[in-house]
Design an enzyme around this catalytic site. Structure first.
Site, PDB file in Angstrom:
ATOM      1  N   SER A 298      40.462  36.100   7.540  1.00 35.80           N
ATOM      2  CA  SER A 298      41.808  36.628   7.302  1.00 35.80           C
ATOM      3  C   SER A 298      42.071  36.785   5.815  1.00 35.80           C
ATOM      4  CB  SER A 298      42.862  35.700   7.926  1.00 35.80           C
ATOM      5  OG  SER A 298      42.659  34.363   7.513  1.00 35.80           O
TER       6      SER A 298
ATOM      7  N   ASN B 116      46.117  24.114  10.310  1.00 34.78           N
ATOM      8  CA  ASN B 116      47.166  24.539  11.244  1.00 34.78           C
ATOM      9  C   ASN B 116      48.568  24.281  10.701  1.00 34.78           C
ATOM     10  OD1 ASN B 116      44.944  25.095  12.732  1.00 34.78           O
ATOM     11  ND2 ASN B 116      45.284  23.526  14.301  1.00 34.78           N
TER      12      ASN B 116
ATOM     13  N   HIS C 253      78.076  62.931  21.128  1.00 32.57           N
ATOM     14  CA  HIS C 253      77.084  63.823  21.760  1.00 32.57           C
ATOM     15  C   HIS C 253      76.637  64.932  20.806  1.00 32.57           C
ATOM     16  CE1 HIS C 253      78.425  62.024  25.608  1.00 32.57           C
ATOM     17  NE2 HIS C 253      79.628  62.131  25.069  1.00 32.57           N
TER      18      HIS C 253
ATOM     19  N   SER D 175      57.638  71.646  -1.458  1.00 30.16           N
ATOM     20  CA  SER D 175      56.560  72.070  -0.567  1.00 30.16           C
ATOM     21  C   SER D 175      55.419  72.597  -1.419  1.00 30.16           C
ATOM     22  CB  SER D 175      57.078  73.162   0.365  1.00 30.16           C
ATOM     23  OG  SER D 175      56.002  73.942   0.846  1.00 30.16           O
TER      24      SER D 175
ATOM     25  N   LYS E 295      61.530  75.291  -0.994  1.00 26.43           N
ATOM     26  CA  LYS E 295      61.837  74.105  -0.201  1.00 26.43           C
ATOM     27  C   LYS E 295      62.245  72.889  -1.030  1.00 26.43           C
ATOM     28  CE  LYS E 295      61.609  73.460   3.621  1.00 26.43           C
ATOM     29  NZ  LYS E 295      60.462  73.167   4.484  1.00 26.43           N
TER      30      LYS E 295
ATOM     31  N   GLU F 239      63.434  61.141   6.059  1.00 30.00           N
ATOM     32  CA  GLU F 239      62.516  61.303   7.192  1.00 30.00           C
ATOM     33  C   GLU F 239      61.646  60.071   7.397  1.00 30.00           C
ATOM     34  OE1 GLU F 239      60.968  65.711   7.515  1.00 30.00           O
ATOM     35  OE2 GLU F 239      61.276  65.173   5.437  1.00 30.00           O
TER      36      GLU F 239
ATOM     37  N   LYS G 295      50.304  37.469  10.582  1.00 27.19           N
ATOM     38  CA  LYS G 295      50.464  37.838   9.170  1.00 27.19           C
ATOM     39  C   LYS G 295      50.587  39.326   8.922  1.00 27.19           C
ATOM     40  CE  LYS G 295      48.103  33.701   8.224  1.00 27.19           C
ATOM     41  NZ  LYS G 295      48.034  33.552   9.708  1.00 27.19           N
TER      42      LYS G 295
HETATM   43  N1  ARG Z   1      43.465  31.742   9.006  1.00 31.56           N
HETATM   44  C1  ARG Z   1      44.030  30.870   9.972  1.00 31.56           C
HETATM   45  C2  ARG Z   1      45.378  31.454  10.473  1.00 31.56           C
HETATM   46  O1  ARG Z   1      45.867  32.306   9.858  1.00 31.56           O
HETATM   47  C3  ARG Z   1      44.271  29.529   9.387  1.00 31.56           C
HETATM   48  C4  ARG Z   1      44.313  28.441  10.400  1.00 31.56           C
HETATM   49  C5  ARG Z   1      42.958  28.201  10.937  1.00 31.56           C
HETATM   50  N2  ARG Z   1      42.988  27.115  11.847  1.00 31.56           N
HETATM   51  C6  ARG Z   1      41.989  26.896  12.692  1.00 31.56           C
HETATM   52  N3  ARG Z   1      42.129  25.895  13.496  1.00 31.56           N
HETATM   53  N4  ARG Z   1      40.939  27.669  12.746  1.00 31.56           N
HETATM   54  O2  ARG Z   1      45.880  31.079  11.463  1.00 31.56           O
END
Ligand code: ARG
Length: 501
Positions: free
Chosen positions: A63, A150, A196, A317, A323, A330, A365
Site C-alpha cells: 500500500s 492494526n 420542473h 475550445s 467558445k 461541468e 485509503k
Molecule cells: N497497510 C495496512 C493497511 O492499510 C496496514 C495494516 C497491516 N496489518 C496487517 N495485519 N497486515 O491496512
C-alpha cells in the site's frame, strides 16, 4: 483467564523488552536466520517464515504507493507511542530520545523528498520503522512494543481524516462567505424561480444563491459532527485485544490530540465508520456542488444568458474560436459521480467483514484520499468562479417579468377577495389557457375579467410579483433581507466553531 495473562509492570520488563534479547536485530548488517530483519529490508514477520515474500504478493498487497500520504501521521503516532512507552518504563529515556531523533530525521527526509523507500517496504509503517531502526539501532527495534500495525494504521487514518476534514470545513466556509457576498451584491435583482425546469414564480437572485448557501451550511455542520464522533484514539488496541504490557492508551490519546481513547480494542482496529461517514459527507457536498455546477452550465448558455463566465475560470475550445466553456461547473457536476463511487465502493468493502482487522480494510485509503483531494479542488475552483461571476440582471428580470410568472399572485389576489383558492386557481388557469390557445394578450384578459380587472393587472407589472413574496423565508425583498441577517449570523457562529487547521 490463562495463568500467563498476569499483568506485567514497568519494573519487571517482559521478555519482549529484555535489552539482552532484542526481538528484531539492531544491526542491519547481521540478519537473523530465517529472515533479513526489518532494518535490513526484510518483512516485519520474518521470524515465522522460512521464505521471503513473493514478488507477486508484494505487488498485490503493498500500500506504500498510496499510504505514504500518511507519513506525517505515522511519524507523529510513533513519536507519541515511544514517549508513552517511556512514561511507563517500557523504554529507557535514552531509547525514547534515540527514537525521537530518528523520527526527526525521517520527517526531514520525507519533507525533502529524500527518504529512500525500499522495494521491500510494504507500507508506510514498515518504511518508517525500518528507517528508524537503521538510524536508532536497538532502540528502533523496540518502537513497535505493545503496538500492531492494526492500531497504528487506524490511528494514522484517523489523524489524517481529522486534519483534512477540518481543512474541508474551512473551504466550505469560504464558499459560503462568497455566496453570501454575491447575494448581498445582487441587491434587488430577481429571476424566475423554477419547478420542473419550468418558470414558476419570481424570486430574488439573493434568495436563489442563499438556497445553495444553506445546503453548504448543513455540509459544514455534518463535517463538524463527524469530526466529533471520530475523535477517538485507537492506539493501544494492539492487533485486536490489547497487550500484556502496561501501556497507557489514555495518555497517548490526549497527546495525539484525541478527545478520548477507544473502549473496545476489537472495535478500535476494525472501525472505519468515520471513513464511510466522511465519504458520505463529501459525496453529499459533491452533490450540492454538482447542482450548483449544473445551474451555471445552464445559466451560461446563450439560451439562458443569465450569467457571464469569468475568463480566468473558463476554458476555450481547441477548434472553435468563439467558445467559452464552463469546465469548472461541468467537472463539479461530473466529479460527484466519482465521489459517490468512492462511497459505495467502500461500503461494499466493509459489508460482512468479520471482526476484527482484515486486510480488506487497507482499501479505506484510496477512496478517502481521492475524495478529499477532489472535493478540495472543486471547492476552491467553485469559490473562485463564483466570486467572479457576472449576473445579467436584465436577462434574468426579463424572464421573470413574463406575465404567466405572476399567475399565482393573480390567484392569491382572488383569495383576498374571498374566493376559495381552488376556484381562483381554475379562473386564472383558464385565462392562461385562453391566452395560449387563442393567442390573446394575457394582460388584456386579466384586465377585462370581471373578478380581476385593472387592480389585478398591476400585479403583472415589472418586479411587482417578486415584491409580493412576503411570507417568512419566502423569496421577496422583505424575507430575504432578514434571511441574509440570519445567514450572516450563522456564518459568524460557524466561523467561531471552526477548529484551527
Ligand atoms: N497497510 C495496512 C493497511 O492499510 C496496514 C495494516 C497491516 N496489518 C496487517 N495485519 N497486515 O491496512
Amino acid at each position: 483467564m490463562s495463568p500467563s495473562s498476569t499483568p506485567s509492570s514497568p519494573a519487571k520488563p517482559t521478555k519482549r523488552v529484555n535489552p539482552t534479547k532484542p526481538a528484531i536485530p539492531a544491526n542491519p548488517a547481521k540478519p537473523t536466520k530465517g529472515g533479513t530483519g526489518i532494518a535490513g529490508g526484510g518483512a516485519l514477520w520474518h521470524g515465522r517464515f522460512s521464505a521471503p515474500p513473493a514478488q507477486e504478493l508484494m505487488e498485490f498487497t503493498e500500500s506504500l504507493t498510496f499510504d505514504r500520504a500518511l507519513a506525517l501521521e505515522d511519524i507523529r503516532g510513533s513519536r507519541v507511542h515511544a514517549a508513552g512507552l517511556g512514561r511507563v518504563g517500557l523504554l529507557s529515556p535514552e531509547d525514547v530520545e534515540a527514537i525521537h531523533e530518528a523520527l526527526d530525521v525521517v520527517q526531514t527526509e520525507m519533507a525533502q523528498g529524500t527518504f529512500a523507500f525500499h522495494g521491500s517496504d510494504e507500507d508506510v509503517h514498515t518504511a518508517v520503522e525500518r528507517r528508524v531502526t537503521q538510524l536508532a539501532g536497538e532502540a528502533g527495534a523496540r518502537l513497535h512494543t505493545g503496538r500492531s500495525r492494526n492500531d497504528q494504521v487506524a490511528t494514522d487514518v484517523r489523524l489524517y481524516a481529522k486534519r483534512h476534514l477540518i481543512e474541508l470545513a474551512h473551504r466550505v466556509h469560504k464558499l459560503r462567505e462568497t455566496l453570501l457576498a454575491k447575494a448581498v451584491d445582487s441587491g434587488q435583482v430577481y429571476l424566475p424561480g423554477y419547478t420542473h425546469m419550468q418558470r414558476a414564480q419570481p424570486v430574488l437572485l439573493a434568495h436563489h444563491l442563499m438556497a445553495h448557501g444553506w445546503a453548504l451550511g448543513r455540509d459544514q455542520h455534518r463535517l463538524l459532527d463527524c469530526l466529533r464522533r471520530m475523535d477517538v484514539s485507537p492506539l493501544g488496541a494492539g492487533a485486536l485485544a490489547g497487550t500484556s504490557l502496561p501501556i497507557d492508551p489514555d495518555w497517548v490519546a490526549a497527546e495525539l490530540g484525541f478527545a478520548r481513547r477507544f473502549d473496545n480494542s476489537l472495535d478500535a482496529v476494525s472501525d472505519r465508520d468515520y471513513v464511510a461517514e466522511a465519504l458520505f459527507i463529501i459525496s453529499l457536498l459533491g452533490v450540492h456542488l454538482s447542482r450548483m455546477g449544473e445551474e451555471i452550465v445552464l445559466w451560461a448558455t446563450e439560451e439562458f444568458g443569465f450569467v457571464k463566465l469569468p475568463d480566468a475560470y473558463s476554458t476555450g475550445s481547441s477548434m472553435m474560436p468563439q467558445k467559452k466553456n464552463p469546465d469548472i461547473a461541468e467537472l463539479s457536476r461530473g466529479k460527484a459521480g466519482r465521489l459517490i463511487g468512492n462511497l459505495t465502493g467502500f461500503l461494499a468493502t466493509l459489508k460482512s467483514l468479520p471482526l476484527a482487522y482484515n486486510r480488506d480494510l487497507q482499501e479505506d485509503k484510496e477512496p478517502l484520499f481521492d475524495s478529499i483531494v477532489q472535493i478540495k479542488r472543486a471547492l476552491s475552483a467553485m469559490t473562485g468562479m463564483y466570486a467572479n461571476l457576472q449576473f445579467d440582471a436584465q436577462r434574468m428580470q426579463a424572464a421573470a417579468d413574463q406575465p404567466f410568472v405572476a399567475a399565482t399572485d393573480l390567484a392569491e389576489y382572488l383569495v383576498t377577495k374571498g374566493m376559495p383558492f381552488r376556484e381562483a386557481h381554475a379562473v386564472v388557469g383558464e385565462l392562461v389557457r385562453s391566452a395560449l390557445d387563442r393567442r390573446l394578450d394575457f394582460a388584456e384578459l386579466v384586465e377585462n375579467h370581471p373578478a380581476l380587472g385593472p387592480t389585478a393587472v398591476k400585479l403583472l407589472g415589472e418586479g411587482v410579483a417578486v415584491s409580493r413574496r412576503t411570507s417568512p423565508g419566502g423569496g421577496g425583498p422583505g424575507p430575504v433581507a432578514s434571511q441574509i441577517v440570519s445567514y450572516a449570523e450563522q456564518l459568524e457562529a460557524d466561523r467561531k466553531r471552526l477548529p484551527v487547521v
